[in-house]
Design a protein around this motif. Sequence first.
Motif, mmCIF file in Angstrom:
data_model
loop_
_atom_site.group_PDB
_atom_site.id
_atom_site.type_symbol
_atom_site.label_atom_id
_atom_site.label_comp_id
_atom_site.label_asym_id
_atom_site.label_seq_id
_atom_site.Cartn_x
_atom_site.Cartn_y
_atom_site.Cartn_z
ATOM 1 N N TYR A 105 0.812 -1.217 0.000
ATOM 2 C CA TYR A 105 0.000 0.000 0.000
ATOM 3 C C TYR A 105 0.852 1.277 0.000
ATOM 4 C CZ TYR A 105 -4.167 -2.890 0.945
ATOM 5 O OH TYR A 105 -5.195 -3.798 0.858
ATOM 6 N N THR A 106 1.789 1.392 0.924
ATOM 7 C CA THR A 106 2.591 2.615 0.992
ATOM 8 C C THR A 106 3.453 2.783 -0.257
ATOM 9 O OG1 THR A 106 2.665 2.398 3.412
ATOM 10 C CG2 THR A 106 4.227 3.921 2.395
ATOM 11 N N TYR A 107 4.151 1.740 -0.647
ATOM 12 C CA TYR A 107 5.010 1.800 -1.831
ATOM 13 C C TYR A 107 4.183 2.080 -3.080
ATOM 14 C CZ TYR A 107 8.467 0.341 -5.342
ATOM 15 O OH TYR A 107 9.323 0.297 -6.421
ATOM 16 N N THR A 108 3.041 1.422 -3.215
ATOM 17 C CA THR A 108 2.199 1.629 -4.389
ATOM 18 C C THR A 108 1.672 3.060 -4.442
ATOM 19 O OG1 THR A 108 1.564 -0.709 -4.341
ATOM 20 C CG2 THR A 108 0.175 0.776 -5.630
ATOM 21 N N ALA A 109 1.332 3.615 -3.291
ATOM 22 C CA ALA A 109 0.865 4.999 -3.254
ATOM 23 C C ALA A 109 1.925 5.950 -3.803
ATOM 24 C CB ALA A 109 0.492 5.390 -1.826
ATOM 25 N N ALA A 110 3.196 5.655 -3.527
ATOM 26 C CA ALA A 110 4.275 6.498 -4.051
ATOM 27 C C ALA A 110 4.476 6.296 -5.549
ATOM 28 C CB ALA A 110 5.573 6.195 -3.302
ATOM 29 N N GLN A 111 4.187 5.097 -6.035
ATOM 30 C CA GLN A 111 4.360 4.804 -7.455
ATOM 31 C C GLN A 111 3.190 5.293 -8.304
ATOM 32 O OE1 GLN A 111 7.314 3.308 -8.614
ATOM 33 N NE2 GLN A 111 7.821 3.785 -6.474
ATOM 34 N N VAL A 112 2.005 5.381 -7.714
ATOM 35 C CA VAL A 112 0.789 5.732 -8.448
ATOM 36 C C VAL A 112 0.125 6.915 -7.735
ATOM 37 C CG1 VAL A 112 -1.336 4.836 -9.486
ATOM 38 C CG2 VAL A 112 0.543 3.259 -8.965
ATOM 39 N N PRO A 113 0.551 8.128 -8.018
ATOM 40 C CA PRO A 113 -0.007 9.285 -7.316
ATOM 41 C C PRO A 113 -1.520 9.400 -7.411
ATOM 42 C CG PRO A 113 1.987 9.901 -8.504
ATOM 43 C CD PRO A 113 1.666 8.495 -8.913
ATOM 44 N N ALA A 114 -2.101 8.944 -8.507
ATOM 45 C CA ALA A 114 -3.556 9.038 -8.660
ATOM 46 C C ALA A 114 -4.296 8.202 -7.626
ATOM 47 C CB ALA A 114 -3.958 8.604 -10.070
ATOM 48 N N ALA A 115 -3.611 7.225 -7.036
ATOM 49 C CA ALA A 115 -4.238 6.357 -6.030
ATOM 50 C C ALA A 115 -3.763 6.673 -4.616
ATOM 51 C CB ALA A 115 -3.942 4.892 -6.345
ATOM 52 N N ALA A 116 -2.915 7.667 -4.458
ATOM 53 C CA ALA A 116 -2.285 7.907 -3.163
ATOM 54 C C ALA A 116 -3.305 8.218 -2.073
ATOM 55 C CB ALA A 116 -1.267 9.038 -3.278
ATOM 56 N N SER A 117 -4.265 9.073 -2.357
ATOM 57 C CA SER A 117 -5.256 9.439 -1.343
ATOM 58 C C SER A 117 -6.087 8.223 -0.939
ATOM 59 C CB SER A 117 -6.162 10.547 -1.870
ATOM 60 O OG SER A 117 -7.166 10.868 -0.924
ATOM 61 N N PHE A 118 -6.518 7.435 -1.928
ATOM 62 C CA PHE A 118 -7.298 6.225 -1.658
ATOM 63 C C PHE A 118 -6.512 5.266 -0.766
ATOM 64 C CE2 PHE A 118 -8.058 1.788 -2.969
ATOM 65 C CZ PHE A 118 -9.401 1.649 -2.637
ATOM 66 N N LEU A 119 -5.246 5.032 -1.099
ATOM 67 C CA LEU A 119 -4.440 4.075 -0.348
ATOM 68 C C LEU A 119 -4.086 4.607 1.037
ATOM 69 C CD1 LEU A 119 -2.123 2.851 -3.240
ATOM 70 C CD2 LEU A 119 -3.826 1.479 -2.031
ATOM 71 N N THR A 120 -3.812 5.895 1.151
ATOM 72 C CA THR A 120 -3.496 6.476 2.458
ATOM 73 C C THR A 120 -4.680 6.360 3.408
ATOM 74 O OG1 THR A 120 -1.927 8.018 1.458
ATOM 75 C CG2 THR A 120 -2.777 8.573 3.641
ATOM 76 N N ASP A 121 -5.864 6.625 2.905
ATOM 77 C CA ASP A 121 -7.065 6.475 3.734
ATOM 78 C C ASP A 121 -7.276 5.026 4.145
ATOM 79 O OD1 ASP A 121 -7.527 9.182 3.509
ATOM 80 O OD2 ASP A 121 -9.111 8.998 2.007
ATOM 81 N N LEU A 122 -7.023 4.113 3.215
ATOM 82 C CA LEU A 122 -7.215 2.691 3.510
ATOM 83 C C LEU A 122 -6.202 2.206 4.543
ATOM 84 C CD1 LEU A 122 -8.914 0.201 2.793
ATOM 85 C CD2 LEU A 122 -7.229 -0.331 0.999
ATOM 86 N N ILE A 123 -4.974 2.684 4.462
ATOM 87 C CA ILE A 123 -3.963 2.328 5.466
ATOM 88 C C ILE A 123 -4.417 2.757 6.853
ATOM 89 C CG2 ILE A 123 -1.634 2.865 6.287
ATOM 90 C CD1 ILE A 123 -0.823 3.085 3.289
#
Length: 366
Positions: free
Chosen positions: A184-202
């Motif tokens: 989740y954290t690494y993917t959020a850094a690789q895919v900025p368009a998904a960063a907010s979604f993944l940060t909230d999910l974390i």
Amino acid sequence: MPDVPSAEAELPPDGLDIEDPAALRAYLCATGRIGRDEQIVMHVLAGGVSNRTVRVERNSGEAWVIKQALPKLRVAVDWFSSPERIHREAEGLRWLARAAPPGSVPGFIFEDFDRHLLAMEAVPLPHENWKTLLLGGRLDLEHVSEFGRLLGTIHRAGWDERALTRTAFQDASFFESLRIEPYYTYTAAQVPAAASFLTDLIAETREVRLTLVHGDYSPKNILVHRGRLVLLDHEVIHFGDPAFDLGFSLAHLLSKAHHLPPLRSRFAQAARCYWRAYRETLGAVPWADELEGRSVRHTLACLLARVRGRSPLEYLDAGERARQCDAVLGLISDAPGSVAALTGTFVERLQPDVYDRGAPRPRNSG
């Protein structure tokens, strides 16, 4: 155990590599696990990225699998986790042996805290890896239903015995290093368009603590022996959000639907079948009604992580990874409300006519 005199003097050094047959045999002799003159057959087992794993066959016909945790995982990018996680797996193995259906997990043999080893009963031969079967197009819906029932049983037992499981498995540090950061954290850094979604999910995942979570519930960790499923690899087990297990496993079924177009509708059916079997087994728990929405979000996150995270699925080619990334990014802003709806929408977005004519494709896809 056999009596081996002066055992400690003959122990291999702390740098023991169990994939070295001579070193492993010397270790087993020195610790009294086997006799000095006993002949054993050893096979290095491939496929895992986080452990060395060896099958040991003894004269008696008894067979063990010995695992040794690696501090640096065998993947293309740097990924570290304390080898002490092998002892979390040992604890999980002992607990699951009484909580899961009989025969669905191997029996515990021994662990070594100094060398971070675990030995368990080997699943009898012949057996087949379920991931290999699925990728070969051998999809049996009874296996899928059993997969759902097994997870439902684990989650229900973890809830029913939460006074024990919360205490025994409350440490989530291995889940953080082996799942949250690389997926989740690494993917959020690789895919900025998904960063907010993944940060909230974390943040949500760290907050929700309901039951025992396996953390690595996937077809690659299932062996099929005499038509029954046997669950392996429990090093990420912890007390947390059961929706992670569901998302992690559903993402595998849907990724295979993507990879195998002739079987796409069959894998979509399997995902729905899996969810139904799970829910029927889980039964009435206070958090059942709120589980499906979180499971959908974790499925989307894992679908994305398996193409843009630290551990991408090896069977998806570059084009498939790009297509899966775009399909997920088109769904996260308005996630479907049910597993059935997610399955249908995701599969629809994989159709060439939909993809080519422009189902929403964010420009910044990482």
